[in-house]
Motif scaffolding. Structure first.
Motif, PDB file in Angstrom:
ATOM      1  N   LYS A 185       0.087  -7.505 -20.139  1.00  0.00           N
ATOM      2  CA  LYS A 185      -0.628  -8.727 -19.736  1.00  0.00           C
ATOM      3  C   LYS A 185      -0.032  -9.282 -18.440  1.00  0.00           C
ATOM      4  O   LYS A 185      -0.774  -9.676 -17.530  1.00  0.00           O
ATOM      5  CB  LYS A 185      -0.549  -9.780 -20.839  1.00  0.00           C
ATOM      6  CG  LYS A 185      -1.232 -11.074 -20.463  1.00  0.00           C
ATOM      7  CD  LYS A 185      -1.044 -12.148 -21.512  1.00  0.00           C
ATOM      8  CE  LYS A 185      -1.641 -13.444 -21.031  1.00  0.00           C
ATOM      9  NZ  LYS A 185      -1.082 -14.600 -21.695  1.00  0.00           N
ATOM     10  N   GLN A 230       1.491  -7.670 -16.053  1.00  0.00           N
ATOM     11  CA  GLN A 230       1.128  -6.796 -14.941  1.00  0.00           C
ATOM     12  C   GLN A 230      -0.326  -7.000 -14.510  1.00  0.00           C
ATOM     13  O   GLN A 230      -0.625  -7.087 -13.321  1.00  0.00           O
ATOM     14  CB  GLN A 230       1.352  -5.327 -15.324  1.00  0.00           C
ATOM     15  CG  GLN A 230       2.815  -4.957 -15.488  1.00  0.00           C
ATOM     16  CD  GLN A 230       3.576  -5.046 -14.178  1.00  0.00           C
ATOM     17  OE1 GLN A 230       3.113  -4.564 -13.149  1.00  0.00           O
ATOM     18  NE2 GLN A 230       4.733  -5.669 -14.211  1.00  0.00           N
ATOM     19  N   VAL A 231      -1.218  -7.081 -15.497  1.00  0.00           N
ATOM     20  CA  VAL A 231      -2.641  -7.283 -15.194  1.00  0.00           C
ATOM     21  C   VAL A 231      -2.849  -8.653 -14.562  1.00  0.00           C
ATOM     22  O   VAL A 231      -3.563  -8.794 -13.564  1.00  0.00           O
ATOM     23  CB  VAL A 231      -3.508  -7.112 -16.469  1.00  0.00           C
ATOM     24  CG1 VAL A 231      -4.950  -7.513 -16.204  1.00  0.00           C
ATOM     25  CG2 VAL A 231      -3.439  -5.672 -16.968  1.00  0.00           C
ATOM     26  N   GLN A 287      -1.793  -8.709 -10.934  1.00  0.00           N
ATOM     27  CA  GLN A 287      -2.780  -8.037 -10.069  1.00  0.00           C
ATOM     28  C   GLN A 287      -3.995  -8.941  -9.831  1.00  0.00           C
ATOM     29  O   GLN A 287      -4.473  -9.070  -8.706  1.00  0.00           O
ATOM     30  CB  GLN A 287      -3.219  -6.710 -10.695  1.00  0.00           C
ATOM     31  CG  GLN A 287      -4.302  -5.983  -9.936  1.00  0.00           C
ATOM     32  CD  GLN A 287      -3.859  -5.437  -8.593  1.00  0.00           C
ATOM     33  OE1 GLN A 287      -2.673  -5.307  -8.315  1.00  0.00           O
ATOM     34  NE2 GLN A 287      -4.817  -5.122  -7.741  1.00  0.00           N
ATOM     35  N   LEU A 347     -11.516  -3.399 -15.002  1.00  0.00           N
ATOM     36  CA  LEU A 347     -10.082  -3.367 -14.709  1.00  0.00           C
ATOM     37  C   LEU A 347      -9.796  -2.442 -13.530  1.00  0.00           C
ATOM     38  O   LEU A 347      -9.049  -2.808 -12.616  1.00  0.00           O
ATOM     39  CB  LEU A 347      -9.308  -2.907 -15.947  1.00  0.00           C
ATOM     40  CG  LEU A 347      -9.182  -3.924 -17.075  1.00  0.00           C
ATOM     41  CD1 LEU A 347      -8.676  -3.255 -18.345  1.00  0.00           C
ATOM     42  CD2 LEU A 347      -8.275  -5.070 -16.664  1.00  0.00           C
ATOM     43  N   ILE A 386      -6.484  -2.256 -11.369  1.00  0.00           N
ATOM     44  CA  ILE A 386      -5.616  -1.894 -12.488  1.00  0.00           C
ATOM     45  C   ILE A 386      -5.852  -0.411 -12.752  1.00  0.00           C
ATOM     46  O   ILE A 386      -6.959  -0.002 -13.080  1.00  0.00           O
ATOM     47  CB  ILE A 386      -5.959  -2.712 -13.758  1.00  0.00           C
ATOM     48  CG1 ILE A 386      -5.991  -4.221 -13.474  1.00  0.00           C
ATOM     49  CG2 ILE A 386      -5.019  -2.356 -14.895  1.00  0.00           C
ATOM     50  CD1 ILE A 386      -4.723  -4.809 -12.964  1.00  0.00           C
ATOM     51  N   LEU A 393      -3.630   1.106 -16.984  1.00  0.00           N
ATOM     52  CA  LEU A 393      -5.008   1.328 -17.419  1.00  0.00           C
ATOM     53  C   LEU A 393      -5.044   2.299 -18.598  1.00  0.00           C
ATOM     54  O   LEU A 393      -5.775   2.085 -19.568  1.00  0.00           O
ATOM     55  CB  LEU A 393      -5.872   1.846 -16.267  1.00  0.00           C
ATOM     56  CG  LEU A 393      -7.359   1.997 -16.576  1.00  0.00           C
ATOM     57  CD1 LEU A 393      -7.990   0.642 -16.892  1.00  0.00           C
ATOM     58  CD2 LEU A 393      -8.081   2.649 -15.419  1.00  0.00           C
ATOM     59  N   CYS A 439      -8.417 -10.011 -21.521  1.00  0.00           N
ATOM     60  CA  CYS A 439      -9.518  -9.033 -21.452  1.00  0.00           C
ATOM     61  C   CYS A 439     -10.863  -9.738 -21.594  1.00  0.00           C
ATOM     62  O   CYS A 439     -11.831  -9.396 -20.922  1.00  0.00           O
ATOM     63  CB  CYS A 439      -9.354  -7.963 -22.526  1.00  0.00           C
ATOM     64  SG  CYS A 439      -7.957  -6.857 -22.224  1.00  0.00           S
TER      65      CYS A 439
END
Length: 120
Positions: A6, A8-9, A12, A65, A70, A75, A115
């Motif tokens: 989470k 890291q996403v 980004q 994503l 991502i 991914l 998400c």
């Protein structure tokens, strides 16, 4: 592990201003959904809003994503996290048949609300 993914996403998405900070602070799917509905109704005259979670497929989430940068191991991890999910309903001890889950997000998870927002 979900918290690491989470983070890291989120980094980004923040880097490219792809998600509003207001949504990130809500915490729960319900709070984020209510904030989204409030935003929609401020800009559009809406009598009824239908949410079609069938369109929130795991495949479309993975595509979004990837489109947001991502990729690689992160991914791949998210794809594995979503894969082969099953569900069934239990009411007063009576169990439904088990069925595959190919849409929506994992309820009660760390990564699920993020998400869900990506599908927004």
């Amino acid at each position: 592990m979900e918290k690491l993914i989470k983070d890291q996403v989120t980094a980004q998405l923040d880097k490219h201003n792809l998600i509003r900070d207001l949504n990130m602070k809500g915490g729960s799917c319900t709070a984020n959904l209510l904030m989204h509905l409030e935003t929609v109704t401020k800009h559009v005259a809406v009598d009824v809003i239908y949410l079609d979670l069938q369109k929130a497929s795991h495949k479309s989430l993975l595509q979004k994503l990837k489109a947001h940068g991502i990729e690689g191991q992160i991914l791949g991890w998210i794809q594995a996290w979503l894969a082969d999910r099953k569900q069934r309903v239990v009411v007063q001890g009576a169990k439904s048949e088990t069925s595959d889950v190919s849409s929506s997000v994992v309820q009660g998870s760390v990564l699920g609300p993020l998400c869900f927002l990506i599908h927004e």
